[in-house]
Design a protein around this motif. Sequence first.
Motif, PDB file in Angstrom:
ATOM      1  N   CYS A 189     -90.501  10.019 -15.605  1.00 34.32           N
ATOM      2  CA  CYS A 189     -91.023   8.651 -15.697  1.00 34.32           C
ATOM      3  C   CYS A 189     -90.750   8.047 -17.069  1.00 34.32           C
ATOM      4  O   CYS A 189     -90.359   6.882 -17.180  1.00 34.32           O
TER       5      CYS A 189
ATOM      6  N   LYS B 118     -87.271   6.932 -17.564  1.00 35.44           N
ATOM      7  CA  LYS B 118     -86.942   5.748 -16.763  1.00 35.44           C
ATOM      8  C   LYS B 118     -87.772   4.522 -17.148  1.00 35.44           C
ATOM      9  O   LYS B 118     -87.749   3.514 -16.450  1.00 35.44           O
TER      10      LYS B 118
ATOM     11  N   SER C 180     -91.396   4.351 -18.348  1.00 31.75           N
ATOM     12  CA  SER C 180     -92.834   4.221 -18.107  1.00 31.75           C
ATOM     13  C   SER C 180     -93.611   3.739 -19.335  1.00 31.75           C
ATOM     14  O   SER C 180     -94.669   3.126 -19.187  1.00 31.75           O
TER      15      SER C 180
ATOM     16  N   LEU D 162     -89.499   8.973  -7.659  1.00 27.95           N
ATOM     17  CA  LEU D 162     -89.854   7.553  -7.632  1.00 27.95           C
ATOM     18  C   LEU D 162     -90.060   6.980  -9.032  1.00 27.95           C
ATOM     19  O   LEU D 162     -90.560   5.873  -9.183  1.00 27.95           O
ATOM     20  N   ALA D 163     -89.686   7.720 -10.050  1.00 26.98           N
ATOM     21  CA  ALA D 163     -89.944   7.329 -11.442  1.00 26.98           C
ATOM     22  C   ALA D 163     -89.359   5.963 -11.776  1.00 26.98           C
ATOM     23  O   ALA D 163     -88.301   5.608 -11.271  1.00 26.98           O
TER      24      ALA D 163
ATOM     25  N   VAL E  70     -93.621   5.881 -12.230  1.00 21.94           N
ATOM     26  CA  VAL E  70     -94.701   5.800 -11.249  1.00 21.94           C
ATOM     27  C   VAL E  70     -96.014   5.417 -11.922  1.00 21.94           C
ATOM     28  O   VAL E  70     -96.304   5.881 -13.020  1.00 21.94           O
TER      29      VAL E  70
ATOM     30  N   TYR F  36     -97.362   3.708  -6.739  1.00 19.33           N
ATOM     31  CA  TYR F  36     -96.340   2.669  -6.871  1.00 19.33           C
ATOM     32  C   TYR F  36     -95.148   3.298  -7.577  1.00 19.33           C
ATOM     33  O   TYR F  36     -95.292   3.804  -8.694  1.00 19.33           O
ATOM     34  N   GLY F  37     -93.987   3.269  -6.932  1.00 23.63           N
ATOM     35  CA  GLY F  37     -92.808   3.886  -7.506  1.00 23.63           C
ATOM     36  C   GLY F  37     -91.773   2.876  -7.953  1.00 23.63           C
ATOM     37  O   GLY F  37     -91.776   1.719  -7.516  1.00 23.63           O
ATOM     38  N   ARG F  38     -90.883   3.362  -8.826  1.00 24.95           N
ATOM     39  CA  ARG F  38     -89.797   2.556  -9.398  1.00 24.95           C
ATOM     40  C   ARG F  38     -90.348   1.249  -9.994  1.00 24.95           C
ATOM     41  O   ARG F  38     -89.786   0.172  -9.794  1.00 24.95           O
TER      42      ARG F  38
ATOM     43  N   LYS G  78     -91.277  -1.550 -12.636  1.00 19.23           N
ATOM     44  CA  LYS G  78     -90.721  -2.179 -13.841  1.00 19.23           C
ATOM     45  C   LYS G  78     -91.831  -3.022 -14.467  1.00 19.23           C
ATOM     46  O   LYS G  78     -92.749  -3.470 -13.772  1.00 19.23           O
TER      47      LYS G  78
ATOM     48  N   ASP H  91     -93.044  -5.999 -12.626  1.00 22.95           N
ATOM     49  CA  ASP H  91     -93.780  -5.794 -11.366  1.00 22.95           C
ATOM     50  C   ASP H  91     -95.294  -5.778 -11.574  1.00 22.95           C
ATOM     51  O   ASP H  91     -96.063  -5.913 -10.621  1.00 22.95           O
TER      52      ASP H  91
END
Length: 165
Positions: free
Chosen positions: A91, A94, A96, A133-134, A136, A144-146, A148, A151
Amino acid sequence: MITLPFEGTATQEKQLNAVFEKYKNVPGCLMPILQEAQNIYGYLPIEVQTMIAEALEISLSEVYGVATFYSQFNLMPKGKYRISVCLGTACYVKGSKAVLDEVENQLGIKDGECTPDRKFSIDTCRCVGACGLAPVIMINDKVYGRVKPEDISKILAEYKDKEDA
């Protein structure tokens, strides 16, 4: 850091006194009393820790030491909607941290804090087991995955718009 006033009720105090009575004369009862107190209040504010210390005739520092040693205990209240932002390796790589920054910015609180209306709280964690799904986040038990940063407004709106029951 946002600190919220203690809002214990007479009913909760009565329940805690029943716990004290239940464990009266039971050696090593601090842990189960802390667990039951947290179940009653939802967390262990200094006021509750003080009541426990007085009832057990031990120092407040001993109660505090146990409450802060074990991760199962919370010293700050948790919101109706508990937001967990995963900062595990997948996460984090990517993005988090940027997601966490946006959640904190939108709610006006930091990791480990609760909004003044006690609707939201934020905590970071190391892994929720959804690395594919990172990045998350979880709100209570919903994943809730992916995610940004852009979001976050839409995700939080789902909960801000809910009527309090």
